[in-house]
Write a protein that holds these residues in place. Structure first.
Motif, PDB file in Angstrom:
ATOM      1  N   GLY A   1       0.819  -1.211   0.000  1.00 31.58           N
ATOM      2  CA  GLY A   1       0.000   0.000   0.000  1.00 31.58           C
ATOM      3  C   GLY A   1       0.850   1.256   0.000  1.00 31.58           C
ATOM      4  O   GLY A   1       1.853   1.341   0.703  1.00 31.58           O
ATOM      5  N   ALA A   2       0.450   2.242  -0.804  1.00 29.22           N
ATOM      6  CA  ALA A   2       1.217   3.484  -0.898  1.00 29.22           C
ATOM      7  C   ALA A   2       0.291   4.640  -1.256  1.00 29.22           C
ATOM      8  O   ALA A   2      -0.727   4.452  -1.923  1.00 29.22           O
ATOM      9  CB  ALA A   2       2.323   3.364  -1.948  1.00 29.22           C
ATOM     10  N   LEU A   3       0.677   5.831  -0.802  1.00 33.10           N
ATOM     11  CA  LEU A   3      -0.044   7.056  -1.128  1.00 33.10           C
ATOM     12  C   LEU A   3       0.972   8.164  -1.383  1.00 33.10           C
ATOM     13  O   LEU A   3       1.706   8.564  -0.486  1.00 33.10           O
ATOM     14  CB  LEU A   3      -0.987   7.449   0.022  1.00 33.10           C
ATOM     15  N   LEU A   4       1.030   8.620  -2.636  1.00 33.93           N
ATOM     16  CA  LEU A   4       1.955   9.673  -3.046  1.00 33.93           C
ATOM     17  C   LEU A   4       1.167  10.928  -3.375  1.00 33.93           C
ATOM     18  O   LEU A   4       0.226  10.884  -4.171  1.00 33.93           O
ATOM     19  CB  LEU A   4       2.764   9.241  -4.279  1.00 33.93           C
ATOM     20  N   VAL A   5       1.542  12.038  -2.755  1.00 30.45           N
ATOM     21  CA  VAL A   5       0.879  13.323  -2.998  1.00 30.45           C
ATOM     22  C   VAL A   5       1.873  14.257  -3.686  1.00 30.45           C
ATOM     23  O   VAL A   5       2.972  14.472  -3.188  1.00 30.45           O
ATOM     24  CB  VAL A   5       0.376  13.961  -1.684  1.00 30.45           C
ATOM     25  N   PHE A   6       1.479  14.791  -4.833  1.00 34.79           N
ATOM     26  CA  PHE A   6       2.325  15.699  -5.597  1.00 34.79           C
ATOM     27  C   PHE A   6       1.762  17.116  -5.462  1.00 34.79           C
ATOM     28  O   PHE A   6       0.660  17.410  -5.936  1.00 34.79           O
ATOM     29  CB  PHE A   6       2.369  15.288  -7.063  1.00 34.79           C
ATOM     30  N   SER A   7       2.516  17.969  -4.804  1.00 35.08           N
ATOM     31  CA  SER A   7       2.073  19.336  -4.540  1.00 35.08           C
ATOM     32  C   SER A   7       2.984  20.327  -5.261  1.00 35.08           C
ATOM     33  O   SER A   7       4.183  20.059  -5.468  1.00 35.08           O
ATOM     34  CB  SER A   7       2.082  19.617  -3.033  1.00 35.08           C
ATOM     35  N   LYS A   8       2.431  21.466  -5.621  1.00 35.88           N
ATOM     36  CA  LYS A   8       3.211  22.492  -6.318  1.00 35.88           C
ATOM     37  C   LYS A   8       4.073  23.297  -5.358  1.00 35.88           C
ATOM     38  O   LYS A   8       5.048  23.913  -5.776  1.00 35.88           O
ATOM     39  CB  LYS A   8       2.279  23.427  -7.089  1.00 35.88           C
ATOM     40  N   TYR A   9       3.707  23.328  -4.105  1.00 30.42           N
ATOM     41  CA  TYR A   9       4.498  24.047  -3.102  1.00 30.42           C
ATOM     42  C   TYR A   9       4.422  23.293  -1.783  1.00 30.42           C
ATOM     43  O   TYR A   9       3.519  22.489  -1.565  1.00 30.42           O
ATOM     44  CB  TYR A   9       3.991  25.478  -2.919  1.00 30.42           C
ATOM     45  N   PHE A  10       5.379  23.550  -0.920  1.00 28.03           N
ATOM     46  CA  PHE A  10       5.453  22.834   0.355  1.00 28.03           C
ATOM     47  C   PHE A  10       4.941  23.730   1.472  1.00 28.03           C
ATOM     48  O   PHE A  10       5.567  24.724   1.827  1.00 28.03           O
ATOM     49  CB  PHE A  10       6.900  22.398   0.636  1.00 28.03           C
ATOM     50  N   ASP A  11       3.791  23.375   2.003  1.00 27.72           N
ATOM     51  CA  ASP A  11       3.201  24.102   3.116  1.00 27.72           C
ATOM     52  C   ASP A  11       3.721  23.496   4.409  1.00 27.72           C
ATOM     53  O   ASP A  11       3.224  22.478   4.889  1.00 27.72           O
ATOM     54  CB  ASP A  11       1.674  24.010   3.043  1.00 27.72           C
ATOM     55  N   GLU A  12       4.758  24.117   4.986  1.00 26.60           N
ATOM     56  CA  GLU A  12       5.402  23.548   6.168  1.00 26.60           C
ATOM     57  C   GLU A  12       4.434  23.409   7.336  1.00 26.60           C
ATOM     58  O   GLU A  12       4.447  22.422   8.066  1.00 26.60           O
ATOM     59  CB  GLU A  12       6.593  24.418   6.587  1.00 26.60           C
ATOM     60  N   GLU A  13       3.591  24.413   7.517  1.00 25.43           N
ATOM     61  CA  GLU A  13       2.655  24.388   8.652  1.00 25.43           C
ATOM     62  C   GLU A  13       1.674  23.229   8.525  1.00 25.43           C
ATOM     63  O   GLU A  13       1.230  22.664   9.518  1.00 25.43           O
ATOM     64  CB  GLU A  13       1.905  25.712   8.731  1.00 25.43           C
ATOM     65  N   TYR A  14       1.351  22.862   7.282  1.00 22.63           N
ATOM     66  CA  TYR A  14       0.358  21.802   7.071  1.00 22.63           C
ATOM     67  C   TYR A  14       1.014  20.423   6.995  1.00 22.63           C
ATOM     68  O   TYR A  14       0.648  19.504   7.724  1.00 22.63           O
ATOM     69  CB  TYR A  14      -0.420  22.075   5.783  1.00 22.63           C
ATOM     70  N   TYR A  15       2.000  20.262   6.118  1.00 23.86           N
ATOM     71  CA  TYR A  15       2.578  18.947   5.875  1.00 23.86           C
ATOM     72  C   TYR A  15       3.603  18.534   6.932  1.00 23.86           C
ATOM     73  O   TYR A  15       3.623  17.408   7.392  1.00 23.86           O
ATOM     74  CB  TYR A  15       3.237  18.900   4.489  1.00 23.86           C
ATOM     75  N   GLN A  16       4.498  19.450   7.308  1.00 18.68           N
ATOM     76  CA  GLN A  16       5.601  19.082   8.184  1.00 18.68           C
ATOM     77  C   GLN A  16       5.125  18.706   9.585  1.00 18.68           C
ATOM     78  O   GLN A  16       5.701  17.841  10.235  1.00 18.68           O
ATOM     79  CB  GLN A  16       6.623  20.223   8.257  1.00 18.68           C
ATOM     80  N   THR A  17       4.067  19.361  10.064  1.00 17.16           N
ATOM     81  CA  THR A  17       3.579  19.074  11.410  1.00 17.16           C
ATOM     82  C   THR A  17       2.837  17.748  11.493  1.00 17.16           C
ATOM     83  O   THR A  17       2.634  17.228  12.588  1.00 17.16           O
ATOM     84  CB  THR A  17       2.634  20.198  11.882  1.00 17.16           C
ATOM     85  N   SER A  18       2.433  17.193  10.343  1.00 22.25           N
ATOM     86  CA  SER A  18       1.682  15.936  10.365  1.00 22.25           C
ATOM     87  C   SER A  18       2.513  14.752   9.888  1.00 22.25           C
ATOM     88  O   SER A  18       1.991  13.657   9.729  1.00 22.25           O
ATOM     89  CB  SER A  18       0.427  16.058   9.477  1.00 22.25           C
ATOM     90  N   GLY A  19       3.796  14.955   9.627  1.00 21.28           N
ATOM     91  CA  GLY A  19       4.628  13.863   9.156  1.00 21.28           C
ATOM     92  C   GLY A  19       6.084  14.061   9.519  1.00 21.28           C
ATOM     93  O   GLY A  19       6.445  14.979  10.265  1.00 21.28           O
TER      94      GLY A  19
END
Length: 263
Positions: free
Chosen positions: A139-157
């Motif tokens: 199982g895998a989940l890859l998310v491709f984003s145009k920009y890195f939202d540190e407040e959103y992504y970094q705090t949850s991973g």
């Protein structure tokens, strides 16, 4: 009769344009909330306002005051309740403008072919990793984003910021890896974070066989411009999510074609 005639003669091209724009806005709003819990909320709001009009006409003062108090702050309440749908609506408009601008830019410079060739090499590790994980039913989940939202992504991973490679993706999603749960966020072909917790879609039209990975992929594409690739742990099926919609049962070749267009 005279009033109807006067209304018809006073209806000009500006009024027609006004009605057309309102119709387009209503259509876009409906297309965004169709099949979600927001439809039921909107029906409840409409029923609430209808009751308010009835009690006002019947001159029921106490009920009119109560319902009128809610109506007076209704705009703020609607913004709070429909904040995700409003976000999706604004993102949808901005995305269409951005896509048209980029197409014009690449056409003007004549550089689209070169960019596609460069991206084809960068996409290869993704396709090979998905092919391998599909065969092994990882199982895998890859998310491709145009920009890195540190407040959103970094705090949850877990923050990684490493070059994209087939081995890295397979290592992250290996079933005994501590990072295999959650999503990997990829920005500019770099693995930024792993084991991210994403918002689940609240759509009521999703098939019952969809698990957390599919619902998370749909959820993140509903509230952002990101796209997502899912590899099913049960079947090994590869899927692609965009704008809250899922393209299922893709071959690695079909996935490669889609990613070349999207990335």
């Amino acid at each position: 009769m005279d009033s109807l005639f006067s209304f018809g003669t006073g209806f000009g091209w500006k009024d027609f344009f006004d009605v057309l724009l309102v119709s387009i806005i209503i259509y876009y709003i409906y297309s965004l909330i169709k099949g979600t819990i927001a439809v039921n909320i909107l029906l409840g709001v409409g029923l609430f306002y209808g009751i308010y009009l009835v009690v006002k006409q019947l001159e029921m003062r106490l009920l009119t005051e109560i319902f009128g108090g809610f109506i007076s702050v209704g705009s703020i309440a609607l913004i709070v309740v429909f904040q995700q749908e409003i976000r999706r609506f604004l993102l949808h408009i901005g995305k269409n403008i951005s896509i048209r601008r980029k197409k014009f830019f690449w056409t003007f410079l004549g550089a689209k072919k070169t960019a596609t060739q460069d991206h084809a090499e960068q996409i290869k590790p993704i396709i090979e990793a998905c092919r391998s994980m599909s065969k092994s039913r990882t199982g895998a989940l890859l998310v491709f984003s145009k920009y890195f939202d540190e407040e959103y992504y970094q705090t949850s991973g877990e923050y990684i910021d490493a070059p994209l490679s087939k081995r890295l993706l397979e290592s992250i999603f290996f079933k005994n890896s501590p990072l295999h749960d959650g999503a990997v966020v990829i920005v500019d072909f770099r693995v930024m974070t792993a084991s991210c917790v994403l918002p689940l879609s609240d759509s009521e039209d999703l098939p019952p066989q969809f698990g957390l990975r599919h619902r998370a992929a749909i959820g993140v594409t509903e509230v952002s411009e990101a796209v997502a690739v899912i590899v099913s742990e049960e079947t090994g099926e590869i899927s692609f999510a965009k704008d809250g919609n899922v393209n299922m049962n893709l071959s690695p070749e079909e996935l490669e074609k889609i990613l070349k267009e999207e990335l």
